[in-house]
Scaffold this active site. Structure first.
Site, PDB file in Angstrom:
ATOM      1  N   ARG A 445     -21.122  60.072 -18.743  1.00 44.88           N
ATOM      2  CA  ARG A 445     -20.859  60.341 -20.163  1.00 44.88           C
ATOM      3  C   ARG A 445     -19.651  59.519 -20.592  1.00 44.88           C
ATOM      4  O   ARG A 445     -18.534  60.030 -20.680  1.00 44.88           O
ATOM      5  CB  ARG A 445     -20.645  61.830 -20.394  1.00 44.88           C
ATOM      6  CG  ARG A 445     -21.909  62.663 -20.135  1.00 44.88           C
ATOM      7  CD  ARG A 445     -21.776  64.035 -20.769  1.00 44.88           C
ATOM      8  NE  ARG A 445     -20.819  64.873 -20.052  1.00 44.88           N
ATOM      9  CZ  ARG A 445     -21.146  65.957 -19.356  1.00 44.88           C
ATOM     10  NH1 ARG A 445     -22.421  66.327 -19.263  1.00 44.88           N
ATOM     11  NH2 ARG A 445     -20.229  66.670 -18.768  1.00 44.88           N
ATOM     12  N   ASN A 497     -22.555  61.688  -4.954  1.00 47.93           N
ATOM     13  CA  ASN A 497     -22.403  62.525  -6.134  1.00 47.93           C
ATOM     14  C   ASN A 497     -22.201  63.976  -5.682  1.00 47.93           C
ATOM     15  O   ASN A 497     -23.160  64.727  -5.483  1.00 47.93           O
ATOM     16  CB  ASN A 497     -23.634  62.406  -7.029  1.00 47.93           C
ATOM     17  CG  ASN A 497     -23.530  63.274  -8.268  1.00 47.93           C
ATOM     18  OD1 ASN A 497     -22.440  63.662  -8.667  1.00 47.93           O
ATOM     19  ND2 ASN A 497     -24.672  63.591  -8.870  1.00 47.93           N
ATOM     20  N   ARG A 502     -13.928  66.153  -6.914  1.00 48.16           N
ATOM     21  CA  ARG A 502     -12.819  66.373  -7.835  1.00 48.16           C
ATOM     22  C   ARG A 502     -11.611  66.965  -7.112  1.00 48.16           C
ATOM     23  O   ARG A 502     -10.487  66.886  -7.601  1.00 48.16           O
ATOM     24  CB  ARG A 502     -13.242  67.292  -8.968  1.00 48.16           C
ATOM     25  CG  ARG A 502     -13.341  68.752  -8.592  1.00 48.16           C
ATOM     26  CD  ARG A 502     -13.892  69.631  -9.716  1.00 48.16           C
ATOM     27  NE  ARG A 502     -13.453  69.222 -11.026  1.00 48.16           N
ATOM     28  CZ  ARG A 502     -14.138  69.460 -12.154  1.00 48.16           C
ATOM     29  NH1 ARG A 502     -15.316  70.077 -12.080  1.00 48.16           N
ATOM     30  NH2 ARG A 502     -13.670  69.089 -13.316  1.00 48.16           N
ATOM     31  N   ASP A 518     -12.905  68.420 -16.967  1.00 45.08           N
ATOM     32  CA  ASP A 518     -14.215  67.787 -17.096  1.00 45.08           C
ATOM     33  C   ASP A 518     -14.178  66.715 -18.187  1.00 45.08           C
ATOM     34  O   ASP A 518     -13.372  66.787 -19.129  1.00 45.08           O
ATOM     35  CB  ASP A 518     -15.278  68.833 -17.431  1.00 45.08           C
ATOM     36  CG  ASP A 518     -15.582  69.735 -16.248  1.00 45.08           C
ATOM     37  OD1 ASP A 518     -16.076  70.853 -16.489  1.00 45.08           O
ATOM     38  OD2 ASP A 518     -15.316  69.334 -15.095  1.00 45.08           O
ATOM     39  N   ASP A 519     -15.102  65.764 -18.098  1.00 38.43           N
ATOM     40  CA  ASP A 519     -15.097  64.660 -19.053  1.00 38.43           C
ATOM     41  C   ASP A 519     -15.568  65.077 -20.448  1.00 38.43           C
ATOM     42  O   ASP A 519     -15.502  64.294 -21.393  1.00 38.43           O
ATOM     43  CB  ASP A 519     -15.970  63.508 -18.539  1.00 38.43           C
ATOM     44  CG  ASP A 519     -17.410  63.942 -18.293  1.00 38.43           C
ATOM     45  OD1 ASP A 519     -18.203  63.088 -17.867  1.00 38.43           O
ATOM     46  OD2 ASP A 519     -17.749  65.121 -18.522  1.00 38.43           O
ATOM     47  N   ASP A 520     -16.050  66.330 -20.602  1.00 36.55           N
ATOM     48  CA  ASP A 520     -16.530  66.772 -21.917  1.00 36.55           C
ATOM     49  C   ASP A 520     -15.574  67.752 -22.588  1.00 36.55           C
ATOM     50  O   ASP A 520     -15.871  68.296 -23.646  1.00 36.55           O
ATOM     51  CB  ASP A 520     -17.918  67.414 -21.800  1.00 36.55           C
ATOM     52  CG  ASP A 520     -17.929  68.582 -20.842  1.00 36.55           C
ATOM     53  OD1 ASP A 520     -18.969  69.262 -20.747  1.00 36.55           O
ATOM     54  OD2 ASP A 520     -16.892  68.813 -20.174  1.00 36.55           O
ATOM     55  N   GLU A 607     -18.113  74.890  -7.234  1.00 37.06           N
ATOM     56  CA  GLU A 607     -16.906  74.338  -6.611  1.00 37.06           C
ATOM     57  C   GLU A 607     -15.648  74.987  -7.189  1.00 37.06           C
ATOM     58  O   GLU A 607     -14.645  75.158  -6.500  1.00 37.06           O
ATOM     59  CB  GLU A 607     -16.877  72.811  -6.776  1.00 37.06           C
ATOM     60  CG  GLU A 607     -16.265  72.300  -8.068  1.00 37.06           C
ATOM     61  CD  GLU A 607     -17.189  72.444  -9.272  1.00 37.06           C
ATOM     62  OE1 GLU A 607     -18.318  72.931  -9.085  1.00 37.06           O
ATOM     63  OE2 GLU A 607     -16.784  72.070 -10.383  1.00 37.06           O
ATOM     64  N   ASP A 608     -15.706  75.381  -8.472  1.00 36.16           N
ATOM     65  CA  ASP A 608     -14.556  76.041  -9.091  1.00 36.16           C
ATOM     66  C   ASP A 608     -14.358  77.456  -8.544  1.00 36.16           C
ATOM     67  O   ASP A 608     -13.228  77.916  -8.354  1.00 36.16           O
ATOM     68  CB  ASP A 608     -14.690  76.060 -10.608  1.00 36.16           C
ATOM     69  CG  ASP A 608     -16.074  76.489 -11.069  1.00 36.16           C
ATOM     70  OD1 ASP A 608     -16.342  76.483 -12.279  1.00 36.16           O
ATOM     71  OD2 ASP A 608     -16.909  76.851 -10.189  1.00 36.16           O
TER      72      ASP A 608
END
Length: 698
Positions: A445, A497, A502, A518-520, A607-608
């Site tokens: 993204r 991937n 992260r 996050d990138d969003d 993962e969080d």
């Protein structure tokens, strides 16, 4: 001529001569035989293997060794020794055993030429040391398996030995090799000296009273001067502020102490009573106090340099919860290799003795109680008996040789009942960090990524942006297409991937604080991010962030359920927008169970949650949510792309909680009813009075 020679321990050389042998030759050969006999006899006298009946224990047999005056002793103590130069670690770990093996030489009766024992007596303390070693998991009865050797000489006090003869006897030990991998114990060094005066070669010294000149870091072990105490009852009420009860104070301190006690009654100075009964201390007004019980009447106890650098009053004060104030510029504190004495004592320069009362008054009651409890706990765990001292010594030696088995700082220094103090970050107050690194995980993204980078770049406390390009099939955009910002921007490409990428401990991260984002997530304002970082500085061992979640018990499925709806409690902060210490990246990569890694990678989820489990499991603390913002929208995402809109996503998240709980053996997540907001952000004050003006709504 035919000659037949036979050698035996107590036999003479038997010779057969031909009748025609000349008399002169016979005399010469006889003389040679006598010389050989004397040499053999001398060697057998020096061998520590002849049996005798002990004078002390007539019924038991011990090896007798006569120390000859002309026997060469080993080299003097090597003052330049270090673990890497004088210790041979290749003797350790034989047969695949990942721990040290300690061999104790059998007891022998060593005598000087005048038949006087070179060790006057075997003290109870030294016998306890040997018995503790033999009962420990590190003991081996085989010298061929051992990597550390303990000589059979009671050298706890130099007054108990004939120094020259003991030095010679050390060199006679069969595995001595100039002291390599040998350990000598010494609790009471000579007066006005810091280390026992022995020709110890390359041997390690476990001794009390080291100073910074004689102590060989990571080689010697600094012990406490042992003081046996029994039936200790720590008092709650302490009417005195500072107590000086030490009787052998160095003359350079005496006049200062007398002066301070005269001008300020908060310093109580006791001295030896006239009858010289060491179980009492007397005040100048004639009052007698039972010692060491009197230590329990004071909040602080002075520890000063005396005839010996290290003083038994240190342990006696700790046993009674009296906080030591140590005035000794060069003293090496006991077990300082692993014990953080800043948590249990005050180390003050000798020249600052006049300011001791002001220092003691400055300590708050809560802080004083905490330090006092730490003193009592350290004493109980490490110093209360010779067994505890010996076992601690062995543990330190073991973690030197096998660092992979080393205990964490918290294992050494944090008492079990100290709630919320099990953090491995060891920051007791706010962090002094002034900036953070933003780690952005992205796949493809690009537009939202560039928008986020531009918004992050204006945050004053941002140091660097690290973009983790998680698409192994596609290269990141050319450098000319990236936003031009006034902060450092770096890109790392991952080979696979994985969401866990992260949390990799990238060497590019130079700050303590990490913002995982996050990138969003482009809706957070500059003030929100700056405020989140400020909150992290106050709580550097926790996860501090914006989107929060909790877990609830489902009575239908009889399992834990992941819940994203608003409640009065939270137990997780999602790392899509959260601050944390970079140390957690290291622990996540190296210490999280492999089953969890595999689950996260195979499901591309949770993962969080795994990070929240890790932090809460170690710290026993809940995360902290900042600002009221709850919803986070992706501008260019469709409903089908957003995992949070998928019902199956919630099921997987619930499965994660139950799966991780099963792996950890408990549910470490902690619930809390707490949120951090800027004080004035909703108050009707002019904007210029508010530091964080732009705090978003729900």
């Amino acid at each position: 001529m035919k000659m037949i020679t036979r050698y035996g321990l107590n036999s003479f050389r038997k010779l057969n001569f031909k009748a025609s042998f000349h008399v002169t030759g016979a005399i010469i050969l006889l003389a040679v035989t006598v010389v050989v006999f004397l040499i053999v006899y001398e060697i057998n006298e020096l061998k520590p293997r002849r049996k005798f009946v002990s004078k002390k224990h007539r019924s038991s047999e011990m090896d007798q060794v006569i120390i000859r005056a002309n026997f060469v002793s080993s080299a003097e103590r090597n003052t330049r020794c270090s673990y890497y130069s004088c210790f041979n670690p290749y003797k350790c770990g034989r047969r695949g055993i990942s721990q040290i093996q300690v061999y104790v030489y059998p007891m022998k009766h060593f005598l000087s030429e005048s038949k006087e024992p070179i060790v006057h007596s075997l003290t109870r303390e030294f016998n306890t040391i040997l018995e503790t070693v033999k009962r420990s998991k590190f003991y081996t009865p085989s010298p061929d398996e051992a990597c550390i050797f303990i000589p059979p000489f009671d050298t706890l006090s130099q007054t108990n030995i004939l120094t020259k003869e003991v030095s010679q006897a050390l060199n006679m030990l069969p595995y001595w090799n100039n002291g390599e991998n040998h350990l000598i114990f010494n609790l009471f060094p000579p007066k006005n000296a810091a280390v026992i005066d022995l020709a110890a070669g390359n041997a390690m010294i476990a001794g009390a009273g080291f100073n910074s000149w004689t102590y060989r870091p990571s080689f010697d072990i600094s012990l406490p001067p042992y003081s046996p105490l029994k039936n200790i009852a720590v008092q709650e009420r302490r009417p005195w502020l500072i107590l000086s009860s030490q009787i052998n104070v160095h003359s350079s301190f005496m006049e200062k102490l007398r002066h301070l006690s005269r001008i300020n009654s908060e310093l109580i100075m006791l001295h030896r009573c006239s009858d010289s009964d060491l179980s009492y201390r007397c005040h100048q007004n004639g009052t007698r106090y039972k010692y060491p019980e009197v230590l329990g009447k004071s909040k602080f106890c002075l520890i000063l340099r005396g005839s010996r650098l290290s003083q038994p009053v240190l342990l006696e004060a700790m046993a009674y919860g009296c906080i030591p104030i140590v005035f000794s510029d060069t003293l090496v504190m006991p077990f300082q290799e692993v014990i953080d004495w800043n948590r249990a004592a005050f180390m003050i320069l000798e020249n600052d003795l006049n300011s001791v009362i002001q220092l003691a008054k400055f300590v708050s009651d809560s802080r004083r109680i905490e330090i006092s409890q730490q003193c009592s706990w350290l004493y109980s765990k490490y110093f209360s008996s010779m067994e505890a001292i010996t076992n601690t010594t062995l543990l330190i030696l073991n973690q030197r040789v096998f660092p992979e088995n080393a205990l964490f700082y918290e294992n050494w220094n944090v008492r079990p009942n100290f709630i919320g103090a099990r953090s491995p970050i060891f920051l007791r107050t706010k962090s002094f960090s002034t900036s953070f690194t933003a780690v952005v995980l992205t796949y493809d993204r690009v537009e939202s990524l560039f928008t986020l980078i531009q918004k992050l770049a204006v945050v004053p406390s941002l140091s660097m942006i690290l973009v983790v390009w998680n698409n192994p099939r596609k290269s990141p955009p050319d450098s000319s297409k990236w936003p031009q910002i006034n902060k450092t921007l770096k890109v790392v490409r991952s080979k696979e991937n994985k969401l866990s990428n992260r949390f990799f401990p990238y060497q590019e991260i130079e700050t303590e604080a990490v913002l995982s984002i996050d990138d969003d997530i482009s809706m957070l304002t500059e003030d929100e991010l700056d405020f989140g970082f400020e909150v992290w500085r106050e709580f550097p061992d926790r996860i501090i962030g914006f989107p929060s979640r909790t877990h609830i018990w489902d009575n239908i499925s009889l399992s834990w359920k992941y819940e994203s709806e608003w409640t009065n409690e939270i137990s997780m902060v999602l790392t899509g927008a959260a601050f944390y210490h970079k140390y957690w990246n290291y622990l996540y990569t190296t210490s999280v169970p492999e089953e969890i890694h595999q689950f996260v990678d195979s499901h591309m989820n949770c993962e969080d949650i795994a990070m929240n489990f890790l932090v809460s499991n170690i710290t026993n603390k809940a995360p902290i949510k900042v600002t009221p913002r709850k919803k986070f929208k992706c501008p260019e995402c469709t409903a089908t792309e957003m995992l949070s809109t998928d019902f199956n996503h919630m099921l997987v998240r619930s499965k994660c909680i139950n799966k991780f709980m099963e792996i950890y053996g408990r549910l470490p997540l902690r619930k809390v009813e707490f949120r951090a907001d800027p004080v004035l952000f909703k108050d009707s004050f002019p904007a210029k009075l508010k530091r964080f003006k732009n705090i978003g709504s729900l």
